[in-house]
Design a protein around this motif. Sequence first.
Motif, PDB file in Angstrom:
ATOM      1  N   ILE A  27       0.831  -1.207   0.000  1.00 34.29           N
ATOM      2  CA  ILE A  27       0.000   0.000   0.000  1.00 34.29           C
ATOM      3  C   ILE A  27       0.868   1.259   0.000  1.00 34.29           C
ATOM      4  N   PRO A  28       1.784   1.448   0.971  1.00 35.89           N
ATOM      5  CA  PRO A  28       2.632   2.647   0.910  1.00 35.89           C
ATOM      6  C   PRO A  28       3.641   2.618  -0.232  1.00 35.89           C
TER       7      PRO A  28
ATOM      8  N   THR B  42       3.353   1.279  -3.305  1.00 32.96           N
ATOM      9  CA  THR B  42       2.733   1.681  -4.575  1.00 32.96           C
ATOM     10  C   THR B  42       2.352   3.155  -4.566  1.00 32.96           C
ATOM     11  N   GLU B  43       1.970   3.683  -3.399  1.00 32.87           N
ATOM     12  CA  GLU B  43       1.620   5.102  -3.313  1.00 32.87           C
ATOM     13  C   GLU B  43       2.844   5.974  -3.589  1.00 32.87           C
ATOM     14  N   ILE B  44       3.987   5.600  -3.038  1.00 33.74           N
ATOM     15  CA  ILE B  44       5.220   6.357  -3.277  1.00 33.74           C
ATOM     16  C   ILE B  44       5.635   6.262  -4.739  1.00 33.74           C
TER      17      ILE B  44
ATOM     18  N   ARG C 214       3.845   5.657  -7.304  1.00 38.43           N
ATOM     19  CA  ARG C 214       2.892   6.325  -8.191  1.00 38.43           C
ATOM     20  C   ARG C 214       3.227   7.801  -8.363  1.00 38.43           C
ATOM     21  N   GLN C 215       3.840   8.398  -7.349  1.00 39.28           N
ATOM     22  CA  GLN C 215       4.206   9.818  -7.420  1.00 39.28           C
ATOM     23  C   GLN C 215       5.391  10.064  -8.361  1.00 39.28           C
TER      24      GLN C 215
ATOM     25  N   LEU D 114       0.374  -0.077  -9.644  1.00 36.69           N
ATOM     26  CA  LEU D 114       0.310   1.344  -9.293  1.00 36.69           C
ATOM     27  C   LEU D 114      -1.092   1.929  -9.429  1.00 36.69           C
ATOM     28  N   HIS D 115      -2.011   1.160 -10.005  1.00 37.24           N
ATOM     29  CA  HIS D 115      -3.370   1.663 -10.229  1.00 37.24           C
ATOM     30  C   HIS D 115      -4.382   0.651  -9.710  1.00 37.24           C
ATOM     31  N   CYS D 116      -4.332   0.414  -8.406  1.00 36.60           N
ATOM     32  CA  CYS D 116      -5.219  -0.567  -7.779  1.00 36.60           C
ATOM     33  C   CYS D 116      -5.848   0.041  -6.525  1.00 36.60           C
ATOM     34  N   PRO D 117      -6.889   0.870  -6.679  1.00 37.63           N
ATOM     35  CA  PRO D 117      -7.516   1.494  -5.517  1.00 37.63           C
ATOM     36  C   PRO D 117      -8.166   0.498  -4.563  1.00 37.63           C
TER      37      PRO D 117
ATOM     38  N   PRO E  92      -6.199  -1.313  -0.391  1.00 36.72           N
ATOM     39  CA  PRO E  92      -6.410  -1.169   1.063  1.00 36.72           C
ATOM     40  C   PRO E  92      -7.627  -1.944   1.563  1.00 36.72           C
TER      41      PRO E  92
END
Length: 282
Positions: free
Chosen positions: A141-142, A144-146, A148-149, A188-191, A194
Amino acid sequence: MSGTSATPAPEPVTALHLGSGEPLLLLHGVLLSPHCWEQTATLLAARCEVFAPALGGHWGGPGFPDGRYSATTLADRVEAQLDDMGWRTCHIVGNSLGGWVGFELARRGRARTLTAIAPAGGWKTPSITQIRAAAKIAPMIPITEILRQLGGYPVENRLVRWVMARLLTKNPHAVSRADISAVVLAALHCPALPALTADTLRGPSLANMSDLTTPVRVILADSDRVLPAYAHGRRFLRELPGSADRIMLNRAGHVPMLEDPERIANLVAEHIYASRDHLRAV
């Protein structure tokens, strides 16, 4: 996977739909997309009408306004798609989370046969195995969030591609650059990630499988780094009816169709046609 020249980034795919013949549904795992089935789907399309949708909350798939992503709600969405296609029943193949969804659909009477490849959901609730499964997914989760930026950097970075390929396969070098790039983009695109992680911890696992009447073939991988077969395969081996096929793939990882699509296509086709002709698959 090696090489210095840039390749066009894959585009999101809502579904693969190709071939003709027996209806065949292919379901991908968490963080993945229909791209992971492309080579296997092409091989199977010589005998089947293949449909591989993007699961809800995944790259190319529909978003759920309420954010309630679970194996059950994903199965609801896939079942609606089958209704739209006029497929009352079909052969189902699912990998990881897709295997879990496949079992849910089989329980609803939608599966002619089910092939579950390194399926998720095979833990008791609560259990250490359940906690370990969530612990494997939660760090993504963190991460992929990093990533993605960073825009296109993760897809072009050789180390990122290699790490992802090594996580999902036994032999990272057997995965094409296009395939692993699609895997990275899908991650990177899996909402839904979470919510699915939380559901793994608090939600129920698979219902008892001993009374399933659907012909089942469960395929485990000896080099699975995501859901190791020795822990996550026990319940499937123990609980499925005696008529179910139980196969251990040697030298294969969690998503074996990425590294050996022909092998997976053969195992799927064998199960479909052995069951159709009332033969016991070997």
